[in-house]
Design an enzyme around this catalytic site. Structure first.
Site, mmCIF file in Angstrom:
data_model
loop_
_atom_site.group_PDB
_atom_site.id
_atom_site.type_symbol
_atom_site.label_atom_id
_atom_site.label_comp_id
_atom_site.label_asym_id
_atom_site.label_seq_id
_atom_site.Cartn_x
_atom_site.Cartn_y
_atom_site.Cartn_z
ATOM 1 N N ARG A 62 3.767 -2.204 -5.133
ATOM 2 C CA ARG A 62 4.010 -1.364 -3.963
ATOM 3 C C ARG A 62 4.131 0.111 -4.367
ATOM 4 O O ARG A 62 3.880 0.994 -3.573
ATOM 5 C CB ARG A 62 5.322 -1.783 -3.272
ATOM 6 C CG ARG A 62 5.240 -3.071 -2.492
ATOM 7 C CD ARG A 62 6.616 -3.512 -2.032
ATOM 8 N NE ARG A 62 7.312 -2.574 -1.164
ATOM 9 C CZ ARG A 62 7.165 -2.490 0.167
ATOM 10 N NH1 ARG A 62 6.325 -3.305 0.775
ATOM 11 N NH2 ARG A 62 7.857 -1.613 0.872
ATOM 12 N N ARG A 83 16.549 -12.197 1.154
ATOM 13 C CA ARG A 83 17.494 -11.307 0.504
ATOM 14 C C ARG A 83 18.216 -10.522 1.591
ATOM 15 O O ARG A 83 17.579 -10.039 2.539
ATOM 16 C CB ARG A 83 16.724 -10.379 -0.434
ATOM 17 C CG ARG A 83 17.558 -9.731 -1.488
ATOM 18 C CD ARG A 83 18.050 -10.681 -2.553
ATOM 19 N NE ARG A 83 18.916 -9.949 -3.477
ATOM 20 C CZ ARG A 83 19.971 -10.468 -4.069
ATOM 21 N NH1 ARG A 83 20.314 -11.733 -3.860
ATOM 22 N NH2 ARG A 83 20.692 -9.742 -4.895
ATOM 23 N N ASP A 126 5.505 -3.759 5.900
ATOM 24 C CA ASP A 126 5.994 -2.453 6.313
ATOM 25 C C ASP A 126 5.703 -2.277 7.805
ATOM 26 O O ASP A 126 4.966 -3.064 8.402
ATOM 27 C CB ASP A 126 5.306 -1.353 5.486
ATOM 28 C CG ASP A 126 5.919 -1.253 4.097
ATOM 29 O OD1 ASP A 126 7.127 -1.528 3.961
ATOM 30 O OD2 ASP A 126 5.196 -0.904 3.144
HETATM 31 P P1 FAD Z 1 12.957 -7.118 12.902
HETATM 32 O O1 FAD Z 1 13.132 -5.646 13.007
HETATM 33 O O2 FAD Z 1 13.810 -7.864 11.942
HETATM 34 O O3 FAD Z 1 13.158 -7.718 14.366
HETATM 35 C C1 FAD Z 1 13.398 -9.076 14.602
HETATM 36 C C2 FAD Z 1 14.503 -9.153 15.633
HETATM 37 O O4 FAD Z 1 14.632 -10.516 16.054
HETATM 38 C C3 FAD Z 1 15.863 -8.731 15.104
HETATM 39 O O5 FAD Z 1 16.379 -7.634 15.866
HETATM 40 C C4 FAD Z 1 16.723 -9.984 15.248
HETATM 41 O O6 FAD Z 1 18.066 -9.702 15.629
HETATM 42 C C5 FAD Z 1 15.981 -10.744 16.335
HETATM 43 N N1 FAD Z 1 16.224 -12.190 16.284
HETATM 44 C C6 FAD Z 1 16.076 -13.007 15.214
HETATM 45 N N2 FAD Z 1 16.405 -14.269 15.552
HETATM 46 C C7 FAD Z 1 16.768 -14.240 16.863
HETATM 47 C C8 FAD Z 1 17.224 -15.228 17.765
HETATM 48 N N3 FAD Z 1 17.395 -16.496 17.387
HETATM 49 N N4 FAD Z 1 17.507 -14.851 19.037
HETATM 50 C C9 FAD Z 1 17.371 -13.550 19.434
HETATM 51 N N5 FAD Z 1 16.949 -12.590 18.605
HETATM 52 C C10 FAD Z 1 16.642 -12.917 17.334
HETATM 53 N N6 FAD Z 1 8.957 -0.337 6.560
HETATM 54 C C11 FAD Z 1 8.263 0.824 6.435
HETATM 55 O O7 FAD Z 1 7.135 0.913 6.910
HETATM 56 N N7 FAD Z 1 8.823 1.894 5.786
HETATM 57 C C12 FAD Z 1 10.066 1.869 5.244
HETATM 58 O O8 FAD Z 1 10.528 2.850 4.684
HETATM 59 C C13 FAD Z 1 10.805 0.654 5.367
HETATM 60 N N8 FAD Z 1 12.040 0.547 4.834
HETATM 61 C C14 FAD Z 1 12.749 -0.604 4.975
HETATM 62 C C15 FAD Z 1 14.028 -0.660 4.421
HETATM 63 C C16 FAD Z 1 14.781 -1.826 4.547
HETATM 64 C C17 FAD Z 1 16.145 -1.885 3.955
HETATM 65 C C18 FAD Z 1 14.227 -2.945 5.233
HETATM 66 C C19 FAD Z 1 15.020 -4.209 5.372
HETATM 67 C C20 FAD Z 1 12.959 -2.892 5.776
HETATM 68 C C21 FAD Z 1 12.197 -1.725 5.646
HETATM 69 N N9 FAD Z 1 10.935 -1.610 6.206
HETATM 70 C C22 FAD Z 1 10.216 -0.441 6.064
HETATM 71 C C23 FAD Z 1 10.306 -2.734 6.944
HETATM 72 C C24 FAD Z 1 10.566 -2.674 8.450
HETATM 73 O O9 FAD Z 1 11.951 -2.748 8.701
HETATM 74 C C25 FAD Z 1 9.865 -3.879 9.091
HETATM 75 O O10 FAD Z 1 8.487 -3.839 8.820
HETATM 76 C C26 FAD Z 1 10.023 -3.972 10.603
HETATM 77 O O11 FAD Z 1 11.255 -3.507 11.071
HETATM 78 C C27 FAD Z 1 9.863 -5.431 10.997
HETATM 79 O O12 FAD Z 1 9.866 -5.579 12.392
HETATM 80 P P2 FAD Z 1 10.020 -7.037 12.996
HETATM 81 O O13 FAD Z 1 9.922 -6.878 14.471
HETATM 82 O O14 FAD Z 1 9.101 -7.954 12.319
HETATM 83 O O15 FAD Z 1 11.464 -7.533 12.552
HETATM 84 N N1 UDP Z 2 11.622 -0.519 -7.715
HETATM 85 C C1 UDP Z 2 12.167 -0.274 -8.965
HETATM 86 N N2 UDP Z 2 12.844 0.872 -9.166
HETATM 87 C C2 UDP Z 2 13.023 1.794 -8.198
HETATM 88 C C3 UDP Z 2 12.457 1.547 -6.930
HETATM 89 C C4 UDP Z 2 11.772 0.370 -6.711
HETATM 90 O O1 UDP Z 2 12.044 -1.096 -9.862
HETATM 91 O O2 UDP Z 2 13.661 2.826 -8.450
HETATM 92 C C5 UDP Z 2 10.918 -1.808 -7.515
HETATM 93 C C6 UDP Z 2 11.859 -2.886 -6.985
HETATM 94 O O3 UDP Z 2 11.446 -4.124 -7.527
HETATM 95 C C7 UDP Z 2 11.604 -2.849 -5.507
HETATM 96 C C8 UDP Z 2 10.100 -2.589 -5.485
HETATM 97 O O4 UDP Z 2 9.892 -1.668 -6.562
HETATM 98 O O5 UDP Z 2 11.954 -4.041 -4.870
HETATM 99 C C9 UDP Z 2 9.558 -2.020 -4.216
HETATM 100 O O6 UDP Z 2 10.232 -0.828 -3.922
HETATM 101 P P1 UDP Z 2 10.297 -0.240 -2.465
HETATM 102 O O7 UDP Z 2 10.913 1.112 -2.531
HETATM 103 O O8 UDP Z 2 8.965 -0.362 -1.846
HETATM 104 O O9 UDP Z 2 11.323 -1.254 -1.772
HETATM 105 P P2 UDP Z 2 11.886 -1.357 -0.280
HETATM 106 O O10 UDP Z 2 12.004 0.060 0.249
HETATM 107 O O11 UDP Z 2 10.918 -2.205 0.462
HETATM 108 O O12 UDP Z 2 13.202 -2.012 -0.480
#
Ligand code: FAD
Ligand code: UDP
Length: 371
Positions: free
Chosen positions: A170, A247, A348
């Site tokens: 990634r 996770r 994403d």
């Molecule tokens: P979700 O946003 O998880 O929506 C699913 C929803 O379903 C939730 O609100 C949940 O409460 C609901 N749900 C589940 N089960 C039930 C149930 N039984 N009844 C009612 N409701 C329910 N993507 C990027 O492009 N750039 C980034 O920088 C980025 N950073 C991220 C950082 C983190 C820490 C995480 C966790 C993700 C990140 N992502 C990022 C990914 C991004 O969050 C996801 O791609 C996107 O939000 C997924 O949308 P979704 O609708 O699939 O899921």
């Molecule tokens: N990663 C790492 N060191 C860093 C940042 C990222 O080794 O400082 C690795 C780690 O395994 C992580 C992966 O790269 O899970 C992808 O990073 P990304 O920032 O895309 O993770 P996300 O924002 O989806 O948590």
């Protein structure tokens, strides 16, 4: 009776609802959380947009997806350039000439490549079989030991030898002095936050938060002709084939009476002993000048029932199990499974929008869904 009951007011569910509503379908969107927007939920804290579920930077190389999302927001020109802290040392990410010159004192791409190659030559890895081998064979031992191993093992709670190689791919690796974390040509943060995007998508659509699908459907089994399910696919099937692994994360947020805590939106802590992976300083996503600041520490943890499943763990065991659930899903004629949890994919945001539009295209038998 609704045409669609959409489970999950996250990005997948909301794009689907918007498109179905546009086509005259009657939709009900529910979410078990007490707010819309799923993991992209942002809220205003003293004029700072706080990303409640971790840093979200929109980036894509797909112009159609970029145009699509720009219907709902104006994006700023934020470019993600995280800093990594390892003990007393600071490095730029992703792995680029700034990182290498700090690590080894090299000045040119040729010197950096030679240094990495000399480390790779001692390893004897032909085809990388796991994340450790993949990382070592891309960047050598020093970068792996200082910037990857500790971070990855705490993020995933597993040894790097047990994780799939694609996770590390990634991150870009480049031999220019360029700290842009993404290679995509389109990138930014929506002005006014992500929740406003989802509010626009859901305008004029019935939404019920704090509503769990499994409880609702017990009470009202004939609520809708079709269901769009964006929760956990294994939970939908009552874990009948076994549990998929996820996770989870714990977010610790503080509002501090100072202007600038860390000088950057994202600072990663790559040492294994520090329990959090990164600190986000939200105001820097929007070049904020407020007289206070909000920071969030992100602590990874193993998922257990009742906690939030933020990341699918796409290793071989889980992917094989997912395929079995997917086979069951295909037999559920009136249910569309979508999103990070419904499709068990490390998606994403741009990929989630693309997948939702693909589902729309299929559902409404259309050739083209943009515009
Ligand atoms: P979700 O946003 O998880 O929506 C699913 C929803 O379903 C939730 O609100 C949940 O409460 C609901 N749900 C589940 N089960 C039930 C149930 N039984 N009844 C009612 N409701 C329910 N993507 C990027 O492009 N750039 C980034 O920088 C980025 N950073 C991220 C950082 C983190 C820490 C995480 C966790 C993700 C990140 N992502 C990022 C990914 C991004 O969050 C996801 O791609 C996107 O939000 C997924 O949308 P979704 O609708 O699939 O899921
Ligand atoms: N990663 C790492 N060191 C860093 C940042 C990222 O080794 O400082 C690795 C780690 O395994 C992580 C992966 O790269 O899970 C992808 O990073 P990304 O920032 O895309 O993770 P996300 O924002 O989806 O948590």
């Amino acid at each position: 009776m609704y045409d669609y009951l959409i489970v999950g007011a996250g990005l997948f569910g909301s794009v689907f609802a918007y498109e179905a509503n546009k086509r005259g379908k009657r939709c009900l969107v529910i979410d078990k959380r007490d707010h819309i927007a799923g993991n992209i939920y942002t809220e205003d804290v003293g004029d700072i947009q706080v990303h409640r579920y971790g840093a979200h930077i929109f980036h894509t190389s797909n112009k159609e997806i970029w145009d699509y999302v720009n219907q709902f927001a104006t994006f700023n020109h934020y470019i993600n350039s995280p800093v990594a802290v390892y003990k007393e040392e600071l490095y730029n990410l992703p792995f680029n000439m700034n990182t290498f010159s700090k690590m080894w004192g090299v000045h040119t791409p040729k010197e950096a490549k030679a240094k990495i190659q000399s480390q790779i030559d001692q390893l004897n890895i032909s085809t990388p079989k796991n994340l450790e081998e993949q990382a070592l064979s891309l960047v050598g031992t020093d970068v792996y030991e200082k910037l990857i191993k500790g971070y990855t093992e705490k993020q995933w709670g597993r040894d790097c030898t047990e994780l799939p190689a694609f996770i590390i791919k990634r991150l870009p690796l480049r031999f220019t002095f360029d700290n842009n974390y993404f290679n995509d040509p389109y990138q930014g943060i929506p002005k006014g936050g992500y929740t406003a995007i989802i509010e626009k998508m859901l305008e004029g659509i019935e939404v019920q938060t704090s509503t769990d699908y499994f409880e609702l459907i017990k009470e009202k089994p004939a609520l809708a002709k079709k269901i769009v399910f964006t929760g956990m696919i294994d939970e939908y099937f009552a874990y009948q084939l076994g549990e998929l692994q996820y996770r989870s994360l714990r977010f610790e947020t503080e509002d501090l009476p100072e202007e600038n805590y860390q000088g950057n939106a994202v600072v990663n802590y790559t040492q294994r002993e520090i329990p959090y992976t990164r600190i986000i300083e939200h105001k820097h996503f929007d070049f904020g000048k407020q007289d206070h600041t909000v920071i969030t520490r992100e602590y990874p943890s193993e998922w257990e029932k009742g906690s939030e499943p933020y990341y699918p763990i796409n290793d071989e065991r889980n992917n094989t199990l997912y395929e079995k659930y997917h086979a069951l899903a295909q037999k559920e004629q009136n249910v569309i499974f979508g999103g990070r949890l419904g499709q068990y994919r490390y998606y994403d945001m741009d990929k989630v929008i693309a997948a939702a539009l693909e589902a729309v295209k299929e559902e409404f038998s259309e050739d083209h869904v943009f515009g």
